[in-house]
Scaffold this active site. Structure first.
Site, PDB file in Angstrom:
ATOM      1  CG  ASP A  92      -2.065  -0.943   1.151  1.00 25.48           C
ATOM      2  OD1 ASP A  92      -2.192  -1.625   0.114  1.00 25.48           O
ATOM      3  OD2 ASP A  92      -2.838  -1.040   2.118  1.00 25.48           O
ATOM      4  CG  ASP A 238      -3.895  -8.814  15.484  1.00 25.11           C
ATOM      5  OD1 ASP A 238      -4.762  -8.107  16.031  1.00 25.11           O
ATOM      6  OD2 ASP A 238      -2.677  -8.598  15.619  1.00 25.11           O
TER       7      ASP A 238
END
Length: 493
Positions: A92, A238
């Site tokens: 990104d 996560d």
């Protein structure tokens, strides 16, 4: 100070200490479970699969000029059948990192690298992982952040643990490339080792919820999809996916003997950036999952208790902040003679909690050390220093937790990487350092003065009720303020 206000502060002090005490009981139970798990460690090893499955390694990257090459070099050395391995670079980046990556990939024409560059950062890391998952070739997905240097045998060591169809994720233990770089990196290693040994092993041993740590782990693709794929509504995607998967019945495996080396942030501004994301994201996940975990009927009470301690563990910083500030009022109660000896004996019960927490960190510190006596001597120095700095971080982290609990949203801010041990750069030349000194840093300086004044006042009035506590707070806030201001000034130089 009116007596009614002092008694109100006493109540706040007791509530904060009660929260810390309950948290310490959970930590003590995890310590007990860790000791049981340690006895069985290494007694059984899984069989290698008759045929190695297709694996994809995902590498989420955003503006990583200093570590991208190191990461590519490391994953290119993974020992695994080349026809069964795909490596996705989920980039990104908005700076020269993209050019650097493409240039580095030319060094490995025979490795199955797939470069995916997004125009925007929608969903941040979670969005990148989700987009990469749409086109993966593997049935298993290993993930490494840019500051990691994977073990060449990582896949050969972890894949065998998926022999049971209900195993959805295998997490490995983080180790530290630059632990000895500075006092701050040593203290971070001290804290992380307790999580990766006592907490992860303890929870896994008793079948409680554990978490994928965002990197250094490997997922079964069908588990990710069954749990609803990556979400970007929290800062800890996560932890969020971990709870969604385990609530659906997937089993997680934690293997402390499989190491995943990584870089620790060497300066306070980078540490605070990382801590803010972890603590706020943890609080966001607590809001998202606590109620559903408590309502789930097939979960034992013990599992629910540890899930609450896990989800709300970052709230310990709010409790520490409350106890710290309210202790000033309690000190004045004692100075006025309004505290009875019976109350002091009752309050002493809470000290058991601090003993349990200290044991957690000490035993994790001794794990794997060759010389007990040398390690013990080091621990005598490191433990009080670590506790002082942790308390000095309470203001900063309490703000993050409060924002997470109250639903205030903020963007995913990456932790700047340095690769100082690789001599790629100096601290002063890092392009990713923050330039703005936040208000909380100045408040940390004010708190350092306040608790230093309380230490002086204790000696003047010969009232030593909170002397060790206030001395640790004065030192902790002073060190956090100094290292924070120094690192923010470094970004302006």
């Amino acid at each position: 100070m009116p007596d009614i206000l002092l008694y109100a502060l006493l109540l706040l002090y007791l509530l904060g200490m009660l929260f810390i005490f309950i948290y310490s009981l959970a930590q003590g139970h995890l310590l007990f479970s860790f000791l049981k798990a340690k006895k069985n460690l290494g007694k059984t090893t899984p069989n290698k699969p008759s045929e190695w499955p297709q694996v994809t390694v995902q590498l989420p990257i955003f503006n990583e000029l200093y570590v991208a090459e190191r990461l590519i070099d490391a994953v290119a050395k993974l020992n695994y059948p080349s026809d069964k391995l795909e490596i996705q670079l989920l980039d990104d980046s908005t700076d020269r990192t993209a050019e650097l990556i493409l240039q580095s990939l030319k060094n490995y024409p025979d490795v199955n690298f797939k470069y995916i560059h997004r125009v925007d950062r929608k969903g941040f890391k979670a969005g990148a992982l989700r987009e990469g998952l749409n086109v993966v070739e593997g049935e298993f997905i290993a993930i490494f952040d840019a500051d990691f240097v994977p073990d060449p045998d990582f896949l050969l060591k972890t894949i065998p643990y998926f022999s049971a169809d209900d195993v959805g994720m295998v997490q490995t233990r983080w180790t530290h490339l630059n632990e000895g770089y500075s006092l701050l990196t040593k203290l971070q290693a001290f804290a992380l080792d307790a999580h990766f040994l006592i907490e992860q092993m303890g929870r896994n041993q008793q079948g409680a919820f554990i978490n994928f740590n965002g990197t250094g782990g490997i997922w079964r693709k069908s588990c990710i999809l069954d749990a609803g794929n990556w979400h970007d509504d929290t800062l800890t995607e996560d932890l969020d996916l971990s709870y969604r998967a385990q609530k659906k019945g997937w089993k997680f495996v934690y293997r402390p003997e499989i190491e995943s080396p990584a870089e620790l942030p060497p300066i306070m501004s980078a540490i605070k950036s990382q801590q803010f994301r972890w603590t706020k994201g943890g609080a966001e996940c607590a809001v998202k999952h606590a109620k559903s975990v408590l309502k789930q009927k097939n979960l034992p009470l013990q599992v629910k208790f540890h899930a609450m301690a896990h989800l709300f563990n970052s709230s310990i910083f709010i409790a520490v902040l409350i106890v710290s500030l309210s202790s000033i009022g309690v000190w004045f109660l004692g100075e006025k003679g309004l505290l009875s000896d019976q109350w002091l004996r009752f309050a002493a019960i809470f000290l058991i909690g601090f003993v349990l927490i200290a044991l957690v960190y000490l035993l994790s510190y001794f794990y794997g050390k060759r010389s007990f006596f040398r390690s013990f001597a080091e621990a005598i120095f490191v433990l009080p220093l670590f506790l002082s700095v942790s308390m000095g971080m309470a203001l900063h982290n309490a703000q993050a937790v409060w924002e997470g609990l109250t639903g205030k949203k903020s963007p995913f801010i990456r932790t700047p990487k340095f690769n100082l041990e690789g001599k790629k750069q100096s601290l002063k030349s890092n392009l990713y350092l923050s330039f703005k000194t936040p208000v909380t840093t100045w408040l940390e300086g004010v708190f350092a003065l306040i608790f230093s004044f309380m230490v002086v006042l204790a000696f003047k009035e010969e009232n030593y009720l909170f002397l060790p506590f206030h001395a640790m707070l004065a030192f902790g806030y002073s060190l956090v303020f100094y290292t924070s201001f120094k690192s923010y000034a470094l970004g302006r130089s």
